[in-house]
Design an enzyme around this catalytic site. Structure first.
Site, PDB file in Angstrom:
ATOM      1  N   GLY A 212       0.819  -1.209   0.000  1.00 50.29           N
ATOM      2  CA  GLY A 212       0.000   0.000   0.000  1.00 50.29           C
ATOM      3  C   GLY A 212       0.847   1.251   0.000  1.00 50.29           C
ATOM      4  O   GLY A 212       0.536   2.232   0.670  1.00 50.29           O
TER       5      GLY A 212
ATOM      6  N   SER B   2       1.511   3.523  -2.329  1.00 58.68           N
ATOM      7  CA  SER B   2       1.319   4.487  -3.409  1.00 58.68           C
ATOM      8  C   SER B   2       0.909   5.871  -2.933  1.00 58.68           C
ATOM      9  O   SER B   2       1.061   6.852  -3.665  1.00 58.68           O
ATOM     10  CB  SER B   2       0.274   3.962  -4.408  1.00 58.68           C
ATOM     11  OG  SER B   2      -0.975   3.786  -3.772  1.00 58.68           O
TER      12      SER B   2
ATOM     13  N   ASN C 178       1.066  -2.465   5.365  1.00 57.84           N
ATOM     14  CA  ASN C 178       0.315  -1.230   5.550  1.00 57.84           C
ATOM     15  C   ASN C 178      -1.021  -1.204   4.814  1.00 57.84           C
ATOM     16  O   ASN C 178      -1.950  -0.504   5.219  1.00 57.84           O
ATOM     17  CB  ASN C 178       1.188  -0.051   5.082  1.00 57.84           C
ATOM     18  CG  ASN C 178       0.395   1.216   4.869  1.00 57.84           C
ATOM     19  OD1 ASN C 178      -0.046   1.861   5.816  1.00 57.84           O
ATOM     20  ND2 ASN C 178       0.207   1.582   3.607  1.00 57.84           N
TER      21      ASN C 178
ATOM     22  N   SER D 102      -5.261  -0.376  13.811  1.00 61.33           N
ATOM     23  CA  SER D 102      -5.896   0.936  13.894  1.00 61.33           C
ATOM     24  C   SER D 102      -6.441   1.133  15.297  1.00 61.33           C
ATOM     25  O   SER D 102      -6.741   0.160  16.001  1.00 61.33           O
ATOM     26  CB  SER D 102      -7.050   1.022  12.888  1.00 61.33           C
ATOM     27  OG  SER D 102      -7.867   2.151  13.136  1.00 61.33           O
TER      28      SER D 102
ATOM     29  N   TYR E 121     -14.006  -3.331   9.477  1.00 60.68           N
ATOM     30  CA  TYR E 121     -12.673  -2.755   9.687  1.00 60.68           C
ATOM     31  C   TYR E 121     -12.156  -3.080  11.082  1.00 60.68           C
ATOM     32  O   TYR E 121     -11.026  -3.559  11.251  1.00 60.68           O
ATOM     33  CB  TYR E 121     -12.747  -1.250   9.477  1.00 60.68           C
ATOM     34  CG  TYR E 121     -11.421  -0.536   9.507  1.00 60.68           C
ATOM     35  CD1 TYR E 121     -10.428  -0.823   8.574  1.00 60.68           C
ATOM     36  CD2 TYR E 121     -11.163   0.450  10.456  1.00 60.68           C
ATOM     37  CE1 TYR E 121      -9.212  -0.153   8.593  1.00 60.68           C
ATOM     38  CE2 TYR E 121      -9.952   1.131  10.481  1.00 60.68           C
ATOM     39  CZ  TYR E 121      -8.981   0.819   9.542  1.00 60.68           C
ATOM     40  OH  TYR E 121      -7.774   1.484   9.565  1.00 60.68           O
TER      41      TYR E 121
ATOM     42  N   LYS F 276      -8.882  -5.398  11.955  1.00 62.70           N
ATOM     43  CA  LYS F 276      -7.751  -4.742  12.588  1.00 62.70           C
ATOM     44  C   LYS F 276      -7.471  -5.317  13.985  1.00 62.70           C
ATOM     45  O   LYS F 276      -6.313  -5.371  14.422  1.00 62.70           O
ATOM     46  CB  LYS F 276      -8.001  -3.231  12.674  1.00 62.70           C
ATOM     47  CG  LYS F 276      -7.929  -2.530  11.320  1.00 62.70           C
ATOM     48  CD  LYS F 276      -6.592  -2.755  10.642  1.00 62.70           C
ATOM     49  CE  LYS F 276      -6.424  -1.978   9.383  1.00 62.70           C
ATOM     50  NZ  LYS F 276      -5.093  -2.148   8.746  1.00 62.70           N
TER      51      LYS F 276
ATOM     52  N   ILE G  68      -5.281  10.277  10.813  1.00 61.90           N
ATOM     53  CA  ILE G  68      -4.076  10.785  10.169  1.00 61.90           C
ATOM     54  C   ILE G  68      -4.486  11.596   8.937  1.00 61.90           C
ATOM     55  O   ILE G  68      -5.361  11.185   8.180  1.00 61.90           O
ATOM     56  CB  ILE G  68      -3.134   9.643   9.747  1.00 61.90           C
ATOM     57  CG1 ILE G  68      -2.791   8.756  10.958  1.00 61.90           C
ATOM     58  CG2 ILE G  68      -1.868  10.198   9.100  1.00 61.90           C
ATOM     59  CD1 ILE G  68      -2.059   9.462  12.078  1.00 61.90           C
TER      60      ILE G  68
END
Length: 245
Positions: A13, A15, A80, A132, A144, A148, A177
């Site tokens: 991840g 990019s 990531n 997370s 999620y 996580k 973030i």
């Protein structure tokens, strides 16, 4: 030190956002940082090593990472890549759960398995998984949060299994973030954004570079006695009694 002598680190991840910041920081630290993601970064430099890969495809991902590891072993792996379906309990579908599990958990498993033989030959290594703050619970994050939280359990297990080989496995669990995704979903004047900021003791969101700095810390030889741990980088949210919007 030549390029071939530098320790290789793979970042999934890589990019944009946090992943992009991690690649830059590791390169600055002197590592041979290699990125993989579905798309190439828009600002990719000619001397950067980057590969396009659909990380939801476990077979394709395994073949690519094994091929890269055959060229030269990886000392470090930063898992990531992630996705975050935003659905309430009532609206969360089985497919939402499967999609999140495929990218957030299976891709982490496959990439780690692919680099592991090389790490063992090197006699040590660093695996950094990304969880997370939402693993502790967050509204509208069923898939999620589940995946996580699962990554934290996997990390603790792997830390025990890989300790005899000098390989440490730790978790970074960011809070909010300031990435493109955060800015798109949290408009400054939105009451929910203001409530979110109010719930953070430091009264601000984090920067991708701050997460990259933590990766740099965990990758360092001087942190070789830390394994199986979860570092929450969240401005104090995990210790705050304020309700998170």
């Amino acid at each position: 030190m030549t390029g071939q002598d530098r320790r290789r680190v793979l970042v999934t991840g890589g990019s944009k956002g946090i992943g992009r910041a991690i690649l830059r920081r590791l390169s600055e630290d002197g590592y041979r940082a290699v990125g993989i993601a579905r798309t190439r970064p828009a600002d990719l430099h000619p001397d950067e090593e980057f590969y396009e890969c659909d990380l939801t495809d476990a077979d394709v991902t395994r073949r690519l990472v094994e091929t890269l590891a055959e060229d030269a072993p990886f000392y470090g792996l930063v898992n990531n890549v992630a996705m975050a379906p935003l659905t309430s309990l009532e609206d969360c579908s089985v497919q939402d759960m499967l999609d999140a599990f495929q990218l957030n958990v299976i891709a982490t498993l496959v990439c780690t398995q692919a680099v592991l033989p090389g790490m063992k030959r090197l006699g040590g290594g660093r695996v950094i998984n990304f969880s997370s703050r939402a693993a502790l619970g967050k509204e509208n994050r069923t898939a999620y949060s589940a995946t996580k939280a699962g990554l934290i359990g996997m990390t603790r297990t792997w830390a025990l299994e890989l300790a005899p080989y000098g390989i440490t496995v730790n978790v970074i669990a960011p809070g909010p973030i300031e990435t493109d995704g955060y800015r798109e979903g949290n408009l400054p004047d939105d009451p929910r954004t203001k409530a979110l900021l109010a719930s953070i003791p430091l009264k601000r969101v984090g920067a991708p570079t701050e997460i990259a700095n933590t990766v740099s810390y965990l990758m360092n030889d001087l942190t070789g006695f830390m394994t199986g741990q979860t570092l929450y980088i969240d401005g104090g949210m995990t210790i705050s009694a304020v309700k998170i919007a």
